[in-house]
Design a protein around this motif. Structure first.
Motif, PDB file in Angstrom:
ATOM      1  N   TRP A 197      -4.014  -0.608  13.048  1.00 56.36           N
ATOM      2  CA  TRP A 197      -3.648   0.190  11.888  1.00 56.36           C
ATOM      3  C   TRP A 197      -3.445  -0.699  10.661  1.00 56.36           C
ATOM      4  O   TRP A 197      -3.972  -0.427   9.589  1.00 56.36           O
ATOM      5  CB  TRP A 197      -2.374   0.986  12.203  1.00 56.36           C
ATOM      6  N   GLY A 198      -2.680  -1.761  10.832  1.00 55.88           N
ATOM      7  CA  GLY A 198      -2.421  -2.682   9.722  1.00 55.88           C
ATOM      8  C   GLY A 198      -3.696  -3.331   9.219  1.00 55.88           C
ATOM      9  O   GLY A 198      -3.909  -3.487   8.010  1.00 55.88           O
ATOM     10  N   ARG A 199      -4.559  -3.688  10.138  1.00 51.53           N
ATOM     11  CA  ARG A 199      -5.814  -4.308   9.746  1.00 51.53           C
ATOM     12  C   ARG A 199      -6.718  -3.313   9.017  1.00 51.53           C
ATOM     13  O   ARG A 199      -7.399  -3.680   8.047  1.00 51.53           O
ATOM     14  CB  ARG A 199      -6.511  -4.854  10.986  1.00 51.53           C
ATOM     15  N   GLY A 200      -6.701  -2.061   9.456  1.00 50.31           N
ATOM     16  CA  GLY A 200      -7.478  -1.033   8.760  1.00 50.31           C
ATOM     17  C   GLY A 200      -6.990  -0.820   7.343  1.00 50.31           C
ATOM     18  O   GLY A 200      -7.784  -0.671   6.411  1.00 50.31           O
ATOM     19  N   ILE A 201      -5.665  -0.828   7.164  1.00 49.72           N
ATOM     20  CA  ILE A 201      -5.084  -0.686   5.825  1.00 49.72           C
ATOM     21  C   ILE A 201      -5.471  -1.881   4.946  1.00 49.72           C
ATOM     22  O   ILE A 201      -5.927  -1.720   3.809  1.00 49.72           O
ATOM     23  CB  ILE A 201      -3.545  -0.568   5.904  1.00 49.72           C
ATOM     24  N   MET A 202      -5.278  -3.090   5.465  1.00 48.71           N
ATOM     25  CA  MET A 202      -5.571  -4.301   4.687  1.00 48.71           C
ATOM     26  C   MET A 202      -7.049  -4.408   4.340  1.00 48.71           C
ATOM     27  O   MET A 202      -7.403  -4.852   3.246  1.00 48.71           O
ATOM     28  CB  MET A 202      -5.132  -5.559   5.443  1.00 48.71           C
ATOM     29  N   SER A 203      -7.901  -3.998   5.247  1.00 51.87           N
ATOM     30  CA  SER A 203      -9.337  -4.040   4.975  1.00 51.87           C
ATOM     31  C   SER A 203      -9.671  -3.174   3.770  1.00 51.87           C
ATOM     32  O   SER A 203     -10.423  -3.590   2.874  1.00 51.87           O
ATOM     33  CB  SER A 203     -10.109  -3.567   6.209  1.00 51.87           C
ATOM     34  N   GLY A 204      -9.127  -1.974   3.726  1.00 51.27           N
ATOM     35  CA  GLY A 204      -9.368  -1.088   2.590  1.00 51.27           C
ATOM     36  C   GLY A 204      -8.820  -1.645   1.288  1.00 51.27           C
ATOM     37  O   GLY A 204      -9.481  -1.592   0.253  1.00 51.27           O
ATOM     38  N   VAL A 205      -7.605  -2.186   1.348  1.00 49.40           N
ATOM     39  CA  VAL A 205      -6.975  -2.756   0.151  1.00 49.40           C
ATOM     40  C   VAL A 205      -7.802  -3.931  -0.376  1.00 49.40           C
ATOM     41  O   VAL A 205      -8.086  -4.020  -1.581  1.00 49.40           O
ATOM     42  CB  VAL A 205      -5.524  -3.197   0.452  1.00 49.40           C
ATOM     43  N   LEU A 206      -8.177  -4.844   0.507  1.00 51.37           N
ATOM     44  CA  LEU A 206      -8.923  -6.033   0.072  1.00 51.37           C
ATOM     45  C   LEU A 206     -10.330  -5.680  -0.404  1.00 51.37           C
ATOM     46  O   LEU A 206     -10.831  -6.272  -1.367  1.00 51.37           O
ATOM     47  CB  LEU A 206      -8.965  -7.069   1.193  1.00 51.37           C
ATOM     48  N   ASN A 207     -10.981  -4.724   0.262  1.00 49.02           N
ATOM     49  CA  ASN A 207     -12.313  -4.315  -0.200  1.00 49.02           C
ATOM     50  C   ASN A 207     -12.246  -3.637  -1.561  1.00 49.02           C
ATOM     51  O   ASN A 207     -13.150  -3.804  -2.382  1.00 49.02           O
ATOM     52  CB  ASN A 207     -12.979  -3.399   0.834  1.00 49.02           C
ATOM     53  N   SER A 208     -11.181  -2.889  -1.808  1.00 47.30           N
ATOM     54  CA  SER A 208     -11.024  -2.256  -3.128  1.00 47.30           C
ATOM     55  C   SER A 208     -10.715  -3.300  -4.201  1.00 47.30           C
ATOM     56  O   SER A 208     -11.214  -3.220  -5.312  1.00 47.30           O
ATOM     57  CB  SER A 208      -9.893  -1.234  -3.085  1.00 47.30           C
ATOM     58  N   ALA A 209      -9.889  -4.268  -3.854  1.00 43.70           N
ATOM     59  CA  ALA A 209      -9.474  -5.277  -4.826  1.00 43.70           C
ATOM     60  C   ALA A 209     -10.610  -6.223  -5.214  1.00 43.70           C
ATOM     61  O   ALA A 209     -10.760  -6.576  -6.377  1.00 43.70           O
ATOM     62  CB  ALA A 209      -8.301  -6.078  -4.282  1.00 43.70           C
ATOM     63  N   PHE A 210     -11.408  -6.636  -4.222  1.00 43.85           N
ATOM     64  CA  PHE A 210     -12.442  -7.637  -4.492  1.00 43.85           C
ATOM     65  C   PHE A 210     -13.840  -7.055  -4.644  1.00 43.85           C
ATOM     66  O   PHE A 210     -14.711  -7.714  -5.195  1.00 43.85           O
ATOM     67  CB  PHE A 210     -12.452  -8.706  -3.389  1.00 43.85           C
ATOM     68  N   ALA A 211     -14.086  -5.860  -4.141  1.00 43.80           N
ATOM     69  CA  ALA A 211     -15.395  -5.208  -4.201  1.00 43.80           C
ATOM     70  C   ALA A 211     -16.530  -6.184  -3.877  1.00 43.80           C
ATOM     71  O   ALA A 211     -17.383  -6.465  -4.723  1.00 43.80           O
ATOM     72  CB  ALA A 211     -15.601  -4.565  -5.564  1.00 43.80           C
ATOM     73  N   PRO A 212     -16.566  -6.715  -2.646  1.00 45.78           N
ATOM     74  CA  PRO A 212     -17.589  -7.704  -2.299  1.00 45.78           C
ATOM     75  C   PRO A 212     -18.989  -7.096  -2.267  1.00 45.78           C
ATOM     76  O   PRO A 212     -19.174  -5.974  -1.796  1.00 45.78           O
ATOM     77  CB  PRO A 212     -17.163  -8.171  -0.906  1.00 45.78           C
TER      78      PRO A 212
END
Length: 100
Positions: A69-84
């Protein structure tokens, strides 16, 4: 590697990142705990039977679900922040997700 295979398979679904993490944690524990318990019990020279392969299931599945769950949340946050966009950028965000 099993966690990542499950995660990539679930990425093809319409589940949100946090829900995908919960399902991922549950599946990972349900699949891998018997393997881990079997190997541990054999290495210690202890009795191995089917009833003992899911020993400590509740705390282990809870831990894996929380991690997923935590990893799913962080993945979304980081993908939104950095937009790789590139492979290297996506790899860096993946690395940050694992170690966050």
């Amino acid at each position: 590697p099993v966690f990542e295979v499950i995660n990539m398979t679930l990425s093809c679904t319409s589940l949100s990142g946090s829900m995908r993490g919960i399902v991922n944690g549950w599946l990972f524990c349900t699949i891998m705990l018997p393997v881990t318990n079997y190997r541990f019990r054999k290495s210690m020279g202890w009795e191995v039977n089917a009833a003992l392969l899911y020993q400590a299931y509740i705390p282990t599945v809870a831990r894996d679900i929380i991690y997923g769950w935590g990893r799913g949340i962080m993945s979304g946050v980081l993908n939104s922040a950095f937009a790789p966009d590139t492979f290297v950028q996506k790899s860096c965000v993946f690395g940050l997700t694992i170690f966050a």
